[in-house]
Design a protein around this motif. Structure first.
Motif, PDB file in Angstrom:
ATOM      1  N   VAL A 242       0.887  -1.267   0.042  1.00 18.88           N
ATOM      2  CA  VAL A 242      -0.205  -0.121  -0.006  1.00 18.88           C
ATOM      3  C   VAL A 242       0.877   1.245   0.101  1.00 18.88           C
ATOM      4  CG1 VAL A 242      -1.644   1.139   1.284  1.00 18.88           C
ATOM      5  CG2 VAL A 242      -1.922  -1.166   1.160  1.00 18.88           C
ATOM      6  N   ARG A 243       1.994   1.211   0.828  1.00 11.96           N
ATOM      7  CA  ARG A 243       2.948   2.471   1.055  1.00 11.96           C
ATOM      8  C   ARG A 243       3.365   2.659  -0.220  1.00 11.96           C
ATOM      9  NH1 ARG A 243       8.264   2.798   2.158  1.00 11.96           N
ATOM     10  NH2 ARG A 243       8.732   4.902   2.852  1.00 11.96           N
ATOM     11  N   ASP A 244       3.972   1.654  -0.953  1.00 16.79           N
ATOM     12  CA  ASP A 244       4.737   1.884  -2.111  1.00 16.79           C
ATOM     13  C   ASP A 244       3.792   2.305  -3.066  1.00 16.79           C
ATOM     14  OD1 ASP A 244       7.155   1.077  -1.030  1.00 16.79           O
ATOM     15  OD2 ASP A 244       6.976  -0.963  -2.041  1.00 16.79           O
ATOM     16  N   ARG A 245       2.658   1.905  -3.425  1.00 16.55           N
ATOM     17  CA  ARG A 245       1.601   2.450  -4.197  1.00 16.55           C
ATOM     18  C   ARG A 245       1.160   3.789  -3.952  1.00 16.55           C
ATOM     19  NH1 ARG A 245      -1.012  -2.758  -5.313  1.00 16.55           N
ATOM     20  NH2 ARG A 245      -1.736  -2.667  -3.300  1.00 16.55           N
ATOM     21  N   ALA A 246       1.046   4.083  -2.821  1.00 18.04           N
ATOM     22  CA  ALA A 246       0.861   5.487  -2.468  1.00 18.04           C
ATOM     23  C   ALA A 246       1.939   6.522  -2.960  1.00 18.04           C
ATOM     24  CB  ALA A 246       0.538   5.594  -1.014  1.00 18.04           C
ATOM     25  N   ILE A 247       3.158   6.056  -2.737  1.00 15.97           N
ATOM     26  CA  ILE A 247       4.287   6.835  -3.124  1.00 15.97           C
ATOM     27  C   ILE A 247       4.395   6.898  -4.616  1.00 15.97           C
ATOM     28  CG2 ILE A 247       6.727   7.202  -3.201  1.00 15.97           C
ATOM     29  CD1 ILE A 247       6.776   5.550  -0.295  1.00 15.97           C
ATOM     30  N   ALA A 248       4.112   5.871  -5.185  1.00 15.12           N
ATOM     31  CA  ALA A 248       4.533   5.868  -6.647  1.00 15.12           C
ATOM     32  C   ALA A 248       3.207   6.505  -7.307  1.00 15.12           C
ATOM     33  CB  ALA A 248       4.265   4.501  -7.116  1.00 15.12           C
ATOM     34  N   ASP A 249       1.955   6.678  -6.610  1.00 18.36           N
ATOM     35  CA  ASP A 249       0.967   7.424  -7.283  1.00 18.36           C
ATOM     36  C   ASP A 249       1.166   9.067  -7.353  1.00 18.36           C
ATOM     37  OD1 ASP A 249      -2.182   7.131  -8.152  1.00 18.36           O
ATOM     38  OD2 ASP A 249      -2.287   8.774  -6.422  1.00 18.36           O
ATOM     39  N   ARG A 250       1.861   9.400  -5.840  1.00 21.01           N
ATOM     40  CA  ARG A 250       2.070  10.658  -5.802  1.00 21.01           C
ATOM     41  C   ARG A 250       3.382  11.242  -6.843  1.00 21.01           C
ATOM     42  NH1 ARG A 250       4.619  14.976  -2.061  1.00 21.01           N
ATOM     43  NH2 ARG A 250       6.361  15.482  -3.403  1.00 21.01           N
ATOM     44  N   GLU A 251       4.220  10.232  -7.034  1.00 21.20           N
ATOM     45  CA  GLU A 251       5.189  10.714  -8.072  1.00 21.20           C
ATOM     46  C   GLU A 251       4.496  10.657  -9.546  1.00 21.20           C
ATOM     47  OE1 GLU A 251       8.060  11.665  -7.332  1.00 21.20           O
ATOM     48  OE2 GLU A 251       7.300  11.425  -5.128  1.00 21.20           O
ATOM     49  N   LEU A 252       3.680   9.817  -9.913  1.00 22.51           N
ATOM     50  CA  LEU A 252       3.244  10.003 -11.094  1.00 22.51           C
ATOM     51  C   LEU A 252       2.226  11.185 -11.379  1.00 22.51           C
ATOM     52  CD1 LEU A 252       2.159   8.472 -13.715  1.00 22.51           C
ATOM     53  CD2 LEU A 252       0.411   7.300 -12.613  1.00 22.51           C
ATOM     54  N   HIS A 253       1.532  11.546 -10.305  1.00 21.61           N
ATOM     55  CA  HIS A 253       0.638  12.791 -10.474  1.00 21.61           C
ATOM     56  C   HIS A 253       1.641  14.107 -10.415  1.00 21.61           C
ATOM     57  CE1 HIS A 253      -3.210  10.902 -10.913  1.00 21.61           C
ATOM     58  NE2 HIS A 253      -3.051  10.238 -10.005  1.00 21.61           N
ATOM     59  N   ALA A 254       2.696  13.906  -9.627  1.00 22.42           N
ATOM     60  CA  ALA A 254       3.654  15.174  -9.845  1.00 22.42           C
ATOM     61  C   ALA A 254       4.198  15.243 -11.109  1.00 22.42           C
ATOM     62  CB  ALA A 254       4.590  14.990  -8.664  1.00 22.42           C
ATOM     63  N   ALA A 255       4.426  13.947 -11.882  1.00 25.86           N
ATOM     64  CA  ALA A 255       5.032  14.255 -13.108  1.00 25.86           C
ATOM     65  C   ALA A 255       4.003  14.786 -14.110  1.00 25.86           C
ATOM     66  CB  ALA A 255       5.455  12.979 -13.481  1.00 25.86           C
ATOM     67  N   ILE A 256       2.721  14.207 -13.891  1.00 29.43           N
ATOM     68  CA  ILE A 256       1.833  15.182 -14.783  1.00 29.43           C
ATOM     69  C   ILE A 256       1.699  16.814 -14.580  1.00 29.43           C
ATOM     70  CG2 ILE A 256      -0.789  14.903 -15.227  1.00 29.43           C
ATOM     71  CD1 ILE A 256      -0.933  11.947 -14.647  1.00 29.43           C
ATOM     72  N   ALA A 257       1.531  17.013 -13.223  1.00 26.19           N
ATOM     73  CA  ALA A 257       1.403  18.372 -12.772  1.00 26.19           C
ATOM     74  C   ALA A 257       2.784  19.190 -13.321  1.00 26.19           C
ATOM     75  CB  ALA A 257       1.400  18.541 -11.556  1.00 26.19           C
ATOM     76  N   GLY A 258       3.993  18.239 -13.353  1.00 24.70           N
ATOM     77  CA  GLY A 258       5.139  19.062 -13.938  1.00 24.70           C
ATOM     78  C   GLY A 258       4.801  19.352 -15.443  1.00 24.70           C
ATOM     79  N   ALA A 259       4.370  18.586 -16.082  1.00 26.65           N
ATOM     80  CA  ALA A 259       4.127  18.671 -17.549  1.00 26.65           C
ATOM     81  C   ALA A 259       3.217  19.930 -17.879  1.00 26.65           C
ATOM     82  CB  ALA A 259       3.465  17.391 -18.097  1.00 26.65           C
ATOM     83  N   GLY A 260       2.326  20.132 -16.681  1.00 21.56           N
ATOM     84  CA  GLY A 260       1.406  21.396 -16.862  1.00 21.56           C
ATOM     85  C   GLY A 260       2.113  22.755 -16.997  1.00 21.56           C
ATOM     86  N   ARG A 261       3.374  22.628 -16.397  1.00 25.79           N
ATOM     87  CA  ARG A 261       4.235  23.949 -16.132  1.00 25.79           C
ATOM     88  C   ARG A 261       3.799  24.836 -15.351  1.00 25.79           C
ATOM     89  NH1 ARG A 261       6.696  20.895 -18.612  1.00 25.79           N
ATOM     90  NH2 ARG A 261       7.920  20.574 -20.623  1.00 25.79           N
ATOM     91  N   ASN A 262       3.095  24.521 -14.334  1.00 21.15           N
ATOM     92  CA  ASN A 262       2.596  25.673 -13.500  1.00 21.15           C
ATOM     93  C   ASN A 262       3.096  25.078 -11.875  1.00 21.15           C
ATOM     94  OD1 ASN A 262       1.060  27.310 -11.540  1.00 21.15           O
ATOM     95  ND2 ASN A 262      -0.092  27.936 -13.252  1.00 21.15           N
ATOM     96  N   PRO A 263       4.138  25.741 -11.465  1.00 18.10           N
ATOM     97  CA  PRO A 263       4.735  25.346 -10.286  1.00 18.10           C
ATOM     98  C   PRO A 263       3.484  25.584  -8.994  1.00 18.10           C
ATOM     99  CG  PRO A 263       5.684  27.302 -11.010  1.00 18.10           C
ATOM    100  CD  PRO A 263       4.811  26.666 -12.086  1.00 18.10           C
TER     101      PRO A 263
END
Lengths: 222, 222
Positions: B127-148
């Motif tokens: 569960v913990r690893d999934r939560a961490i990976a999910d956060r990283e994934l959505h952070a990467a998507i947000a990063g592609a949006g170019r709005n810090p």
DNA sequence: TCCTTAGAGTATACATACAGTATTCTTGTT
DNA sequence: AACAAGAATACTGTATGTATACTCTAAGGA
């Protein structure tokens, strides 16, 4: 040094003191963006040790107002032009969503608090006072929306907007339509007209955007 | 004490060390919400002085993970049920806006980075690893949006979501549709389908919302 | 028996000393 | 004269001492 002057501060208010002072100086552009912050001189100026000064700097860093360079002095965060687009983007969204939620959820007490801020805004004379009053007004509107995440982000953006206003005073100097815009927005929130509140919030930042563009054309930063 | 053990840390990384450790312990619920944080014991445990520990606590406080009580010990921020509505509200909006912007502005490099995170997510077992990976994934998507601004707020919300997941593991434990949801979202971002990305982001948080409600009904916190 | 209060103990907030690194000034060489 | 290397300086990061404020316990009074 600490006991030299000063009315013997109570324990715990030292950090807040430094934080508030530095914050004001940064937002008023008394400290230029990019200028270093000397802990020692600041501590001596306020008749305290470096410990609370450092804590205040850490807090300001997490609020984005200062940038700490490792093993070097912290500097006032720069006003970056490449950041302007995401800034206006986020400001527009936060104005819209807080205005919508305020129209949806405001209580009579909220309306009273907002009107107090509005009255304070109309009384403000200097650019600085108007900027402060404008921030308080929109913070009150966001507060009526009952979402602390939006309120926090909007307040941070309004702080940055204050620095922009001080850099380009002409965007706010006459400011004749600012008040009527505020009045219309308050009316929409009072009558719970969500669509109208959204529309007016959008128009509010659109006004800022065009004024900034005009100002940048008149006074290019190069 | 500081030189007793430890591979002689380099100057400046002590604060980051404490900050990262405390952050992990708080998000993993190793430290219960509301439990006090003893600077002295923590400093002794990490073989360093109280100074960097205090700095790390100040940073965590401004990130909302700990709450400092004046002249008292700092405590881990509580997971408040009255905060749940604004939390889900803000999480939905940030997922939507970052997904839209990612679909609009993503580069090939962004897509590559997002796919790496997606692969890591599918490999995660606990569960913990999934939560961490999910956060990283959505952070990467947000990063592609170019709005810090959006990225920062979304990451903060995802951190809080991780604590919710650890409190209510059933919401993520089977998690069969999570991957297909991610796949569909990635496809929409890849094909620059803004409306579809928006819709899927909305569905993503709707899933969390219903699962949380279900879990709260099954395991009421009283 | 319960509430109030005084005192001991503990932990934080601040002060200060020390260590290490970055910057600057000086000096010597090309 | 210009540049490089080294020393001196200055400021940050860390360690630790000190005083204050809070907590907990216990005793005294209502």
């Amino acid at each position: 040094m600490p006991g030299d002057e000063g009315p013997r501060r109570r324990r715990g208010e030292g950090v807040d003191l430094v934080h508030a002072l530095l914050r004001e100086e940064i937002l008023d552009l008394v400290r230029a963006p990019g200028s270093p912050i000397d802990e020692i001189h600041l501590a001596q100026r306020l008749f305290m040790s470096r410990t609370p000064v450092r804590a205040a700097i850490v807090r300001l860093a997490s609020e984005g107002l200062v940038t700490v360079l490792p093993n070097r002095s912290a500097i006032v965060s720069t006003v970056d032009l490449v950041n302007l687009r995401p800034f206006l983007e986020a400001l527009t969204l936060m104005h819209r969503v807080t205005a919508r939620l305020a129209a949806e959820r405001r209580t009579e007490a909220d309306l009273a608090a907002i009107r107090v801020c509005q009255a304070r805004f109309t009384r403000a004379r200097s650019v600085r006072d108007r900027a402060i009053a404008d921030r308080e007004l929109h913070a009150a509107i966001a507060g009526a929306g009952r979402n602390p995440y939006y309120t926090t982000l909007l307040c941070r953006l309004l702080d940055e907007e204050r620095r922009l206003w001080c850099l380009h005073p002409s965007t706010v100097d006459p400011h004749p339509e600012g008040m009527s815009q505020h009045e219309a927005l308050l009316a929409a929130i009072t009558s719970r007209d969500i669509a109208q509140a959204d529309h007016l919030a959008q128009a509010h930042t659109l006004h800022l955007r065009t004024a900034l563009a005009q100002d940048l054309r008149r006074h290019p930063p190069f």
